[in-house]
Motif scaffolding. Sequence first.
Motif, PDB file in Angstrom:
ATOM      1  N   ILE A  72      -7.032  -0.096  -3.460  1.00  0.00           N
ATOM      2  CA  ILE A  72      -7.653   1.006  -2.708  1.00  0.00           C
ATOM      3  C   ILE A  72      -6.559   2.001  -2.310  1.00  0.00           C
ATOM      4  CG2 ILE A  72      -8.903   1.630  -0.580  1.00  0.00           C
ATOM      5  CD1 ILE A  72     -10.689  -0.088  -2.317  1.00  0.00           C
ATOM      6  N   VAL A  97     -10.087   6.166   2.211  1.00  0.00           N
ATOM      7  CA  VAL A  97      -9.397   4.876   2.005  1.00  0.00           C
ATOM      8  C   VAL A  97      -9.934   3.841   3.007  1.00  0.00           C
ATOM      9  CG1 VAL A  97      -7.138   3.718   2.113  1.00  0.00           C
ATOM     10  CG2 VAL A  97      -7.337   5.959   1.006  1.00  0.00           C
ATOM     11  N   ASN A  98     -10.140   4.269   4.227  1.00  0.00           N
ATOM     12  CA  ASN A  98     -10.684   3.371   5.264  1.00  0.00           C
ATOM     13  C   ASN A  98     -12.112   2.922   4.913  1.00  0.00           C
ATOM     14  OD1 ASN A  98     -12.214   3.567   8.331  1.00  0.00           O
ATOM     15  ND2 ASN A  98     -10.516   2.168   8.064  1.00  0.00           N
ATOM     16  N   THR A 115     -11.932   0.456   2.044  1.00  0.00           N
ATOM     17  CA  THR A 115     -11.377  -0.842   2.476  1.00  0.00           C
ATOM     18  C   THR A 115     -12.474  -1.650   3.167  1.00  0.00           C
ATOM     19  OG1 THR A 115      -9.226   0.205   2.765  1.00  0.00           O
ATOM     20  CG2 THR A 115      -9.532  -1.911   3.857  1.00  0.00           C
ATOM     21  N   PRO A 123      -9.042  -6.169  -0.678  1.00  0.00           N
ATOM     22  CA  PRO A 123      -8.432  -4.878  -0.997  1.00  0.00           C
ATOM     23  C   PRO A 123      -6.906  -4.941  -0.989  1.00  0.00           C
ATOM     24  CG  PRO A 123      -9.276  -4.867   1.256  1.00  0.00           C
ATOM     25  CD  PRO A 123      -9.639  -6.199   0.672  1.00  0.00           C
ATOM     26  N   VAL A 180      -4.359  -2.371  -0.337  1.00  0.00           N
ATOM     27  CA  VAL A 180      -4.373  -1.012   0.219  1.00  0.00           C
ATOM     28  C   VAL A 180      -2.987  -0.385   0.069  1.00  0.00           C
ATOM     29  CG1 VAL A 180      -4.748   0.332   2.310  1.00  0.00           C
ATOM     30  CG2 VAL A 180      -6.120  -1.722   1.904  1.00  0.00           C
ATOM     31  N   ALA A 226      -5.964   3.460   7.475  1.00  0.00           N
ATOM     32  CA  ALA A 226      -6.627   2.672   6.419  1.00  0.00           C
ATOM     33  C   ALA A 226      -7.289   1.431   7.011  1.00  0.00           C
ATOM     34  CB  ALA A 226      -5.612   2.264   5.356  1.00  0.00           C
ATOM     35  N   VAL A 251      -6.689  -8.890   3.471  1.00  0.00           N
ATOM     36  CA  VAL A 251      -6.149  -7.583   3.066  1.00  0.00           C
ATOM     37  C   VAL A 251      -4.692  -7.756   2.627  1.00  0.00           C
ATOM     38  CG1 VAL A 251      -5.525  -5.269   3.897  1.00  0.00           C
ATOM     39  CG2 VAL A 251      -7.664  -6.328   4.671  1.00  0.00           C
ATOM     40  N   VAL A 298      -1.380  -5.212   1.770  1.00  0.00           N
ATOM     41  CA  VAL A 298      -0.912  -3.823   1.823  1.00  0.00           C
ATOM     42  C   VAL A 298       0.182  -3.670   0.765  1.00  0.00           C
ATOM     43  CG1 VAL A 298       0.213  -2.064   3.261  1.00  0.00           C
ATOM     44  CG2 VAL A 298      -1.479  -3.605   4.283  1.00  0.00           C
TER      45      VAL A 298
END
Length: 248
Positions: free
Chosen positions: A92, A108-109, A112, A122, A124, A149, A161, A163
Amino acid sequence: MRKKVIAGNWKMNMLPNEAISFIEKLAHMVEKTENEVILCVPYTDLFYSLLTAQNTNIKIGAQNMHWEEKGAYTGEISGKMLKSLGVEYVIIGHSERRQYFLETDEIVNKKTKAALKNELKPIVCVGETLEQRETGIQEQVITTQTKLALEGLDKEQLQNVIVAYEPVWAIGTGKTATSEDANEAIKSIRNQIEKDFGRDVSESIIILYGGSVKPENSKELFSMSDIDGGLVGGASLKVDDFEKIILA
Ligand code: PEP
């Protein structure tokens, strides 16, 4: 101890027959690794990749999705559609999506949140441009992108998640951030997550480095205290290079 994760991003490359033979080869090469191996493939490769990766330790991801479940969005693919195929991960907010398809932090938020709602994990992406780095605002840029995000998620959701810190100037350029700079940037992302979600989350969340990761630099990058692996573009298209990065 956080797990090491190596995710390939094939971008707009690889036909289904190429995807199948790549995954067959890679599956043998990495059958003993304890690292999480993910391949984020084009939509048109998802079905064949999922079939070929069955009973291997390669996980399959998509590279994008829409935030709505269905509706009049010609050409788009929803999280629900990805989940129905058996997809596990989705990238994402890749910088190429932000740059060429005008994805904002708000989008993006939304994506997600929609990924998590559909039980997709995701990956991110956040990262500064060269201009932002040269003006010394990189930390502010990446911590703001991270905050926005992940806004509105709860601690439990954060467990699913990943990152990825991907400085835009390092993507596909052959220029890599030094391992110290990448580690510092990732520490600042972790600090932001600690502020927003607490120390337990910031210490357990997987944060990857992306930007011209290759066999020659992966070992040093992945040995840094805060770098939990890599998001790999170009080098994930060559099975021997990707194997070396995974085993680094
Ligand atoms: C990417 O596409 O996320 C990426 C990091 O690309 P590359 O490894 O080619 O720089």
